[in-house]
Design an enzyme around this catalytic site. Sequence first.
Site, short mmCIF file in Angstrom:
data_model
loop_
_atom_site.label_atom_id
_atom_site.label_comp_id
_atom_site.label_asym_id
_atom_site.label_seq_id
_atom_site.Cartn_x
_atom_site.Cartn_y
_atom_site.Cartn_z
CE1 TYR A 269 -0.54 3.31 -1.42
CE2 TYR A 269 -0.90 5.04 0.20
CZ TYR A 269 -0.67 3.70 -0.10
OH TYR A 269 -0.61 2.77 0.92
CB THR B 225 7.15 -3.16 3.95
OG1 THR B 225 6.32 -2.14 3.36
CG2 THR B 225 6.42 -3.84 5.09
#
Length: 262
Positions: A141, A178
């Site tokens: 990531y 989120t």
Amino acid sequence: MHVIIAGNNETDGNEAVRRIQEDTLNNKVEFLFCDLASMKSIRNCVQNFKATNLGLSVLINNAGVMLVPERRTQDGFEEHFGLNYLGHFLLTNLLLDTMRSSGRQDCNARVITVSSATSFAAQLNFDDLQNSHCYSAHGAYSQSKLALVLFTYYLQHQLTVEGSHVTANAVDPGVVNTDLYKHVCWPFRFVKWMTGRLLLKSAEEGAATSIYAAVSPDLEGIGGCYLYNGQKIKSADITYNAELQEKLWTESCKMVALPVSA
């Protein structure tokens, strides 16, 4: 503005369109399907967009996955690198000609690419960009987010050399509450559930710097910046390595079947 929301979930995309139209009374909002995990889908999306004959003044590269288990995109790329980085790399390059023709000296077109603070701790391993030998979700990531900053800076370099009225900037939205965190370990998910509204930014707050980069007069004609909380800050030292920027660009062009000079 005429707003186009590109995404891989038609139901959610059309719901977002409906809400924006309802809240703003602007009917010039539409959804366009684009799966960044598929080079074919990206090319189809660009083809469908260009068929509208619209200009393109602002492109916000905002999609992403985080800490997913090891898996591959439709084209065989490690998902973080393939979707977060290569998907946006291809999409941006295919739309650049439209952006070049849309930008003006007094109103540049703008490319805004959303990175992350994890880029500061990332490493770029050209011998294993796909994390095939020893997979780490955290490493994959952060590498994808580092690649986005390097891409932004080299893109700005090219745009400056050719004299295009297009700018490119990178944005760090901060830690935002989120669904991006659904693949993190359960203790973190529990803490997020308990304290997310207090400690994390809302989606609206997380979008603020992207919006600033997209429309603020302060950034007219200014590119090659890393923005956090509406301010220009210094990105990781490695991101300013021009040789590394160019090497990544060249490798990326080969991966997505673009001419290196694209």
